[in-house]
Scaffold this active site. Structure first.
Site, short mmCIF file in Angstrom:
data_model
loop_
_atom_site.label_atom_id
_atom_site.label_comp_id
_atom_site.label_asym_id
_atom_site.label_seq_id
_atom_site.Cartn_x
_atom_site.Cartn_y
_atom_site.Cartn_z
N ASP A 100 0.83 -1.21 0.00
CA ASP A 100 0.00 0.00 0.00
C ASP A 100 0.87 1.26 0.00
O ASP A 100 2.02 1.23 0.44
CB ASP A 100 -0.91 -0.03 1.25
CG ASP A 100 -2.11 0.92 1.11
OD1 ASP A 100 -2.34 1.43 -0.01
OD2 ASP A 100 -2.80 1.13 2.12
N ASN A 123 -10.86 -2.51 -5.76
CA ASN A 123 -10.08 -1.51 -6.50
C ASN A 123 -10.71 -1.10 -7.83
O ASN A 123 -10.30 -0.12 -8.44
CB ASN A 123 -8.63 -1.97 -6.71
CG ASN A 123 -7.78 -1.92 -5.45
OD1 ASN A 123 -6.88 -2.75 -5.26
ND2 ASN A 123 -8.04 -0.96 -4.56
C1 IPE Z 1 -5.37 -2.73 -0.45
O1 IPE Z 1 -5.04 -1.39 -0.57
C2 IPE Z 1 -5.33 -3.39 -1.80
C3 IPE Z 1 -4.02 -3.55 -2.40
C4 IPE Z 1 -2.88 -3.23 -1.87
C5 IPE Z 1 -4.03 -4.16 -3.70
P1 IPE Z 1 -6.15 -0.24 -0.71
O2 IPE Z 1 -5.43 1.04 -0.79
O3 IPE Z 1 -7.08 -0.58 -1.81
O4 IPE Z 1 -6.95 -0.40 0.67
P2 IPE Z 1 -7.86 0.64 1.45
O5 IPE Z 1 -8.89 1.12 0.49
O6 IPE Z 1 -6.98 1.74 1.92
O7 IPE Z 1 -8.43 -0.15 2.58
C1 IPE Z 2 -1.42 0.32 -3.38
O1 IPE Z 2 -1.22 1.67 -3.43
C2 IPE Z 2 -1.62 -0.28 -4.74
C3 IPE Z 2 -3.01 -0.67 -5.03
C4 IPE Z 2 -4.01 -0.63 -4.21
C5 IPE Z 2 -3.27 -1.14 -6.38
P1 IPE Z 2 -2.44 2.70 -3.44
O2 IPE Z 2 -2.79 2.98 -4.85
O3 IPE Z 2 -3.55 2.21 -2.61
O4 IPE Z 2 -1.75 3.97 -2.80
P2 IPE Z 2 -2.41 4.97 -1.75
O5 IPE Z 2 -2.93 4.15 -0.62
O6 IPE Z 2 -3.50 5.67 -2.48
O7 IPE Z 2 -1.30 5.85 -1.36
MG MG Z 3 -4.05 2.44 -0.65
#
Ligand code: IPE
Ligand code: IPE
Ligand code: MG
Length: 253
Positions: A30, A78
């Site tokens: 994340d 996502n």
């Molecule tokens: C979890 O991260 C999913 C992945 C890392 C693929 P998100 O960024 O989607 O999770 P939330 O929305 O903060 O819980």
């Molecule tokens: C994790 O990084 C990757 C995926 C969930 C695909 P994020 O895209 O969630 O990054 P933040 O949480 O918005 O910084």
């Molecule tokens: Mg995230």
């Protein structure tokens, strides 16, 4: 307490090659978006950097003797993101295997995947399936991608498949065990390493976000404040060092 005192008090753990490492490490990668934003880049640049980090950590985890590494790349939630971001994320596996496949073969890494494949763009699905097929006989670390994966979805899919086998007379519901149920989970591809030993989440968020709900029943958790593109070999070793100090009891004494 001054900062210095605090630092002096805080125990610093060092990874020890002589102590055990977790068999199955699962990572919620994340913080890509925030990492990019903090540098004045587009979110996609964060995802691209995150992809490079998967290579670095996979390479390193393999070296450390980890048996299975699951990386959460795209959740069933996502899809709620803007279409251009979803599209960007969906083409990343194509780049990833293009660039990393020779090294995967050389290291003997076996690629597997969990999640609903059918919903992925055709090209993405094809590239992933090819990597799974080409590495099927490799005997090193398993690199397991969670793409369009959701823990609840996985459990419902398992229940559906099991119900079908019951109505076809192949299974007796009275005799079902937890092990039988695990055979129906997507993670059955991981064989003996199906359950998670160490769950790592980067970027400072401390939640599970629908990740491996069954498999995390007795895993140890580790939360790092680093964004995923900054989570390097040193950070991974620090996480392993913390694991080496944990006492897992599984309900016993
Ligand atoms: C979890 O991260 C999913 C992945 C890392 C693929 P998100 O960024 O989607 O999770 P939330 O929305 O903060 O819980
Ligand atoms: C994790 O990084 C990757 C995926 C969930 C695909 P994020 O895209 O969630 O990054 P933040 O949480 O918005 O910084
Ligand atoms: Mg995230």
């Amino acid at each position: 307490m001054s900062d210095q005192e605090r630092e002096d008090n805080q125990e610093v753990y060092h990874f020890s090659p002589d102590e055990s490492v977790p068999n199955h490490v699962a990572i919620i990668m994340d913080g890509n978006g925030r990492w990019a934003k903090n540098r004045g880049f587009k979110r996609s640049a964060g995802h691209r950097a995150g992809m490079d980090q998967v290579k670095i950590i996979a390479r390193h985890a393999n070296k450390r003797g980890i048996k299975a590494l699951t990386v959460y790349a795209f959740s069933t939630e996502n899809w709620k993101r803007p279409l251009d971001e979803v599209n960007y994320l969906m083409q990343l596996p194509i780049e990833f295997f293009d660039e990393f496949m020779p090294e995967i073969m050389e290291a003997g890494i076996r690629v597997t995947m969990i999640g609903l494949h059918e919903k992925l763009p055709r090209k993405t699905k094809k590239v992933m399936e090819r990597a799974i097929k080409e590495t099927a006989h490799n005997t090193g670390m398993i690199l397991n991608f969670a793409v369009n994966y959701g823990g609840r979805n996985e459990i419902v899919e398992a229940a559906k498949a099991m119900a079908e086998d019951i109505s076809a007379g192949k299974l007796k519901p009275q005799k079902l065990t937890e092990e039988d149920f695990e055979d129906y989970l997507m993670t059955s591809v991981l064989g003996a390493y199906q359950n998670v030993d160490y769950m790592i989440r980067t970027s400072g968020e401390e939640r599970i976000s629908n990740f491996m709900l069954w498999q995390n029943a007795y895993s140890e958790f580790y939360f790092s404040s680093l964004a995923w593109p900054d989570f390097d070999e040193k950070a991974f070793d620090e996480a392993l060092a913390v694991y080496q100090k944990r006492q897992r009891r599984f309900g016993g004494l």
